[in-house]
Design a protein around this motif. Structure first.
Motif, PDB file in Angstrom:
ATOM      1  N   ALA A   1      18.130  21.744 -15.308  1.00 36.60           N
ATOM      2  CA  ALA A   1      17.309  20.671 -15.885  1.00 36.60           C
ATOM      3  C   ALA A   1      15.917  21.176 -16.231  1.00 36.60           C
ATOM      4  N   GLU A   2      15.318  21.931 -15.339  1.00 31.78           N
ATOM      5  CA  GLU A   2      13.977  22.452 -15.583  1.00 31.78           C
ATOM      6  C   GLU A   2      14.009  23.528 -16.660  1.00 31.78           C
ATOM      7  N   ALA A   3      15.049  24.367 -16.623  1.00 28.69           N
ATOM      8  CA  ALA A   3      15.162  25.429 -17.630  1.00 28.69           C
ATOM      9  C   ALA A   3      15.310  24.838 -19.028  1.00 28.69           C
ATOM     10  N   ARG A   4      15.979  23.692 -19.127  1.00 30.63           N
ATOM     11  CA  ARG A   4      16.176  23.067 -20.440  1.00 30.63           C
ATOM     12  C   ARG A   4      14.840  22.603 -21.038  1.00 30.63           C
ATOM     13  N   LYS A   5      13.879  22.275 -20.186  1.00 29.20           N
ATOM     14  CA  LYS A   5      12.560  21.879 -20.686  1.00 29.20           C
ATOM     15  C   LYS A   5      11.841  23.055 -21.350  1.00 29.20           C
ATOM     16  N   LYS A   6      12.213  24.270 -20.954  1.00 29.63           N
ATOM     17  CA  LYS A   6      11.586  25.475 -21.482  1.00 29.63           C
ATOM     18  C   LYS A   6      12.429  26.123 -22.581  1.00 29.63           C
ATOM     19  N   PHE A   7      13.466  25.427 -23.020  1.00 28.24           N
ATOM     20  CA  PHE A   7      14.463  26.021 -23.911  1.00 28.24           C
ATOM     21  C   PHE A   7      13.822  26.525 -25.205  1.00 28.24           C
ATOM     22  N   LEU A   8      14.175  27.727 -25.588  1.00 25.35           N
ATOM     23  CA  LEU A   8      13.636  28.338 -26.794  1.00 25.35           C
ATOM     24  C   LEU A   8      14.406  27.842 -28.017  1.00 25.35           C
ATOM     25  N   GLU A   9      13.717  27.161 -28.900  1.00 24.23           N
ATOM     26  CA  GLU A   9      14.365  26.693 -30.129  1.00 24.23           C
ATOM     27  C   GLU A   9      14.332  27.802 -31.172  1.00 24.23           C
TER      28      GLU A   9
END
Length: 262
Positions: free
Chosen positions: A163-171
């Protein structure tokens, strides 16, 4: 993948890291390198591959660097080290591969911005922070690289949770491969790995392989080890996983070895 080549198997040997392949092929076999268990068939590497994924490196900057450092030879030596690292990874010597990749960076620091192979190896050594850093550096150079964005997420999911990693997801930009577009969306927004595999199960062999591999990796990011095992093992046993010289086909095998999966 007929339309889009698989992950580049080896970087070309050039006088600078990111230009046209040398006209003088240089081949290696496993006997050239330190002895490691022969987990995979012998591999012959040549310089007749596609250009690296990012060919925008400035010729003038490269020329200045080479003039200052004598870099034509150092670039060549760094690329040889990268090739050795890739062979060691295929053989299952993950730690040895990182040592070679780090050696390449020491010889020619320019290589670090393009060493996605190093990031993959760091993941399997549980060096997730360094792996995430590597992938973020790579995406900064190539903002259209779907797989590096996903692997950054995989590293950070182990550090902070999915969940936290998804907030940092590289677009990143739009991947031309339908299977990787769907995979990217699944990792970015959350999704159903079973649906991903089902959609691509009757298509091209490469699509089924990638769907199965990334379904397994998605489950691993959710700490669902048994479901991860089922899909990664399936990717290894798929026709593409068994026959292809794609670096990611070797990665699927290494994944199973590192997890002690049959």
């Amino acid at each position: 993948m007929a339309a889009v080549p698989p992950r580049t198997t080896t970087p070309p040997l050039t006088s600078t890291p990111f230009h046209h392949p040398s006209s003088s092929p240089l081949s290696f076999s496993n006997s050239t390198f330190p002895k490691t268990p022969q987990l995979f068939p012998a591999i012959t590497l040549s310089t007749t591959h596609i250009l690296p994924r990012n060919a925008k490196f400035s010729t003038s900057v490269s020329g200045i660097w080479d003039a200052i450092t004598g870099g034509a030879d150092s670039s060549r030596q760094a690329l040889i080290a990268i090739r050795r690292g890739m062979v060691l990874f295929r053989q299952g010597d993950v730690a040895g591969s990182v040592a070679e990749f780090d050696n390449a960076i020491q010889i020619d620091p320019r290589q670090k911005a393009y060493l996605w192979q190093r990031g993959l190896s760091l993941y399997y050594l549980d060096r997730f922070e360094e792996g995430a850093e590597q992938f973020r550096i790579d995406v900064a150079q190539n903002p259209n690289d779907t797989e590096e964005s996903i692997w950054c997420f995989l590293c950070e999911a182990q550090l902070y949770g999915a969940a936290e990693a998804r907030k940092k997801f590289l677009e990143v930009g739009r991947d031309p491969r339908p299977v990787m577009r769907e995979t990217y969306n699944m990792f970015k927004d959350g999704g159903d790995p079973e649906k991903l595999v089902d959609v691509f199960s009757k298509g091209r062999e490469s699509d089924y392989f990638y769907a199965s591999l990334y379904a397994g990796l998605y489950y691993e990011s959710q700490n669902e080890a048994e479901k991860a095992r089922v899909h990664v093992v399936a990717s290894c046993k798929s026709p593409y996983g068994q026959r292809s010289d794609d670096y990611m086909a070797s990665l699927a095998k290494v994944h199973c070895i590192c997890r002690n999966w049959e």
